[in-house]
Scaffold this motif. Structure first.
Motif, PDB file in Angstrom:
ATOM      1  N   ASP A 124      -3.039   2.260  10.863  1.00 42.39           N
ATOM      2  CA  ASP A 124      -3.089   0.964  11.543  1.00 42.39           C
ATOM      3  C   ASP A 124      -1.699   0.344  11.644  1.00 42.39           C
ATOM      4  N   ASN A 125      -0.936   0.432  10.557  1.00 41.23           N
ATOM      5  CA  ASN A 125       0.403  -0.131  10.530  1.00 41.23           C
ATOM      6  C   ASN A 125       1.297   0.541  11.575  1.00 41.23           C
ATOM      7  N   GLN A 126       1.261   1.866  11.618  1.00 30.02           N
ATOM      8  CA  GLN A 126       2.107   2.598  12.556  1.00 30.02           C
ATOM      9  C   GLN A 126       1.706   2.333  14.000  1.00 30.02           C
ATOM     10  N   LEU A 127       0.417   2.385  14.292  1.00 29.56           N
ATOM     11  CA  LEU A 127      -0.037   2.142  15.663  1.00 29.56           C
ATOM     12  C   LEU A 127       0.294   0.724  16.111  1.00 29.56           C
ATOM     13  N   SER A 128       0.159  -0.238  15.224  1.00 32.30           N
ATOM     14  CA  SER A 128       0.498  -1.620  15.541  1.00 32.30           C
ATOM     15  C   SER A 128       1.997  -1.763  15.783  1.00 32.30           C
ATOM     16  N   TRP A 129       2.794  -1.141  14.925  1.00 30.97           N
ATOM     17  CA  TRP A 129       4.250  -1.208  15.058  1.00 30.97           C
ATOM     18  C   TRP A 129       4.684  -0.610  16.392  1.00 30.97           C
ATOM     19  N   GLU A 130       4.107   0.520  16.745  1.00 32.65           N
ATOM     20  CA  GLU A 130       4.457   1.151  18.018  1.00 32.65           C
ATOM     21  C   GLU A 130       3.970   0.320  19.206  1.00 32.65           C
ATOM     22  N   TRP A 133       0.822  -1.206   0.000  1.00 29.36           N
ATOM     23  CA  TRP A 133       0.000   0.000   0.000  1.00 29.36           C
ATOM     24  C   TRP A 133       0.858   1.258   0.000  1.00 29.36           C
ATOM     25  N   ARG A 134       2.092   1.162   0.438  1.00 27.66           N
ATOM     26  CA  ARG A 134       2.969   2.329   0.560  1.00 27.66           C
ATOM     27  C   ARG A 134       3.150   3.035  -0.789  1.00 27.66           C
ATOM     28  N   ASN A 135       3.159   2.287  -1.883  1.00 29.76           N
ATOM     29  CA  ASN A 135       3.330   2.891  -3.215  1.00 29.76           C
ATOM     30  C   ASN A 135       2.143   3.756  -3.619  1.00 29.76           C
ATOM     31  N   ARG A 136       0.969   3.512  -3.016  1.00 28.40           N
ATOM     32  CA  ARG A 136      -0.227   4.286  -3.342  1.00 28.40           C
ATOM     33  C   ARG A 136      -0.446   5.463  -2.401  1.00 28.40           C
ATOM     34  N   ALA A 137       0.432   5.607  -1.430  1.00 26.52           N
ATOM     35  CA  ALA A 137       0.278   6.671  -0.433  1.00 26.52           C
ATOM     36  C   ALA A 137       0.484   8.048  -1.060  1.00 26.52           C
ATOM     37  N   ALA A 138      -0.269   9.015  -0.573  1.00 22.02           N
ATOM     38  CA  ALA A 138      -0.143  10.387  -1.076  1.00 22.02           C
ATOM     39  C   ALA A 138       1.266  10.918  -0.865  1.00 22.02           C
ATOM     40  N   CYS A 184      -5.075  11.125   1.597  1.00 18.24           N
ATOM     41  CA  CYS A 184      -4.403   9.887   1.210  1.00 18.24           C
ATOM     42  C   CYS A 184      -5.382   8.720   1.056  1.00 18.24           C
ATOM     43  N   PRO A 185      -5.259   7.959  -0.040  1.00 16.68           N
ATOM     44  CA  PRO A 185      -6.155   6.821  -0.246  1.00 16.68           C
ATOM     45  C   PRO A 185      -5.846   5.631   0.657  1.00 16.68           C
ATOM     46  N   VAL A 186      -4.681   5.609   1.296  1.00 15.07           N
ATOM     47  CA  VAL A 186      -4.316   4.480   2.154  1.00 15.07           C
ATOM     48  C   VAL A 186      -4.097   4.931   3.606  1.00 15.07           C
ATOM     49  N   LEU A 187      -4.785   6.012   3.998  1.00 19.82           N
ATOM     50  CA  LEU A 187      -4.630   6.552   5.347  1.00 19.82           C
ATOM     51  C   LEU A 187      -4.886   5.492   6.419  1.00 19.82           C
ATOM     52  N   ALA A 188      -5.943   4.737   6.302  1.00 19.82           N
ATOM     53  CA  ALA A 188      -6.291   3.740   7.325  1.00 19.82           C
ATOM     54  C   ALA A 188      -5.191   2.680   7.457  1.00 19.82           C
ATOM     55  N   GLU A 189      -4.688   2.195   6.328  1.00 21.92           N
ATOM     56  CA  GLU A 189      -3.632   1.186   6.372  1.00 21.92           C
ATOM     57  C   GLU A 189      -2.374   1.743   7.018  1.00 21.92           C
ATOM     58  N   CYS A 190      -2.027   2.964   6.660  1.00 24.31           N
ATOM     59  CA  CYS A 190      -0.839   3.616   7.207  1.00 24.31           C
ATOM     60  C   CYS A 190      -0.970   3.781   8.719  1.00 24.31           C
ATOM     61  N   VAL A 206       2.466  10.560  11.173  1.00 26.03           N
ATOM     62  CA  VAL A 206       2.313   9.283  10.478  1.00 26.03           C
ATOM     63  C   VAL A 206       0.839   8.925  10.544  1.00 26.03           C
ATOM     64  N   GLY A 207       0.277   8.548   9.424  1.00 21.73           N
ATOM     65  CA  GLY A 207      -1.134   8.173   9.404  1.00 21.73           C
ATOM     66  C   GLY A 207      -2.046   9.315   9.812  1.00 21.73           C
ATOM     67  N   GLY A 208      -1.601  10.533   9.570  1.00 17.59           N
ATOM     68  CA  GLY A 208      -2.411  11.703   9.891  1.00 17.59           C
ATOM     69  C   GLY A 208      -2.393  12.094  11.357  1.00 17.59           C
TER      70      GLY A 208
END
Length: 108
Positions: free
Chosen positions: A65-71, A27-32, A57-63, A86-88
């Motif tokens: 979720d990914n960051q919050l999970s990683w943290e 999804w990172r390639n589609r990020a704004a 960003c069209p992938v805001l939710a994925e971004c 990150v992720g807004g």
């Protein structure tokens, strides 16, 4: 001979392997922000611009979720020292998600 772009790309790939255990998420390639200046997301005076980019960003939710999970799943220092947008969400906003304030009534 490697150019600066080659060296930066190599460094980025090494970072992605360290952070994600392999390639960056698809999804990172589609990020704004895919082609944006990364400094925008880590410079205090540019927080509003970074959040505006995230908002569209069209992938805001994925971004997010990914960051919050990683943290959340990494060492406490990932949560305690969250910074940048990150992720807004700013680092302070993400820390509040990980460490919500307790209501005084809930403590009693």
């Amino acid at each position: 001979m490697k150019t600066t772009d080659d060296a930066e790309h190599f460094g980025y790939r090494v970072l992605m392997k360290a952070l994600f255990g392999g390639e960056p998420p698809t999804w990172r390639n589609r990020a704004a922000c895919a082609d944006a200046d990364p400094d925008m997301f880590h410079t205090a005076g540019r927080t509003a611009a970074a959040k505006a980019m995230c908002a569209s960003c069209p992938v805001l939710a994925e971004c997010r979720d990914n960051q919050l999970s990683w943290e959340a799943n990494g060492p406490a220092r990932f949560r305690d020292n969250a910074f940048g947008v990150v992720g807004g969400l700013s680092g302070a906003e993400r820390r509040r998600i990980h460490y919500p304030a307790k209501n005084v009534k809930d403590v009693a």
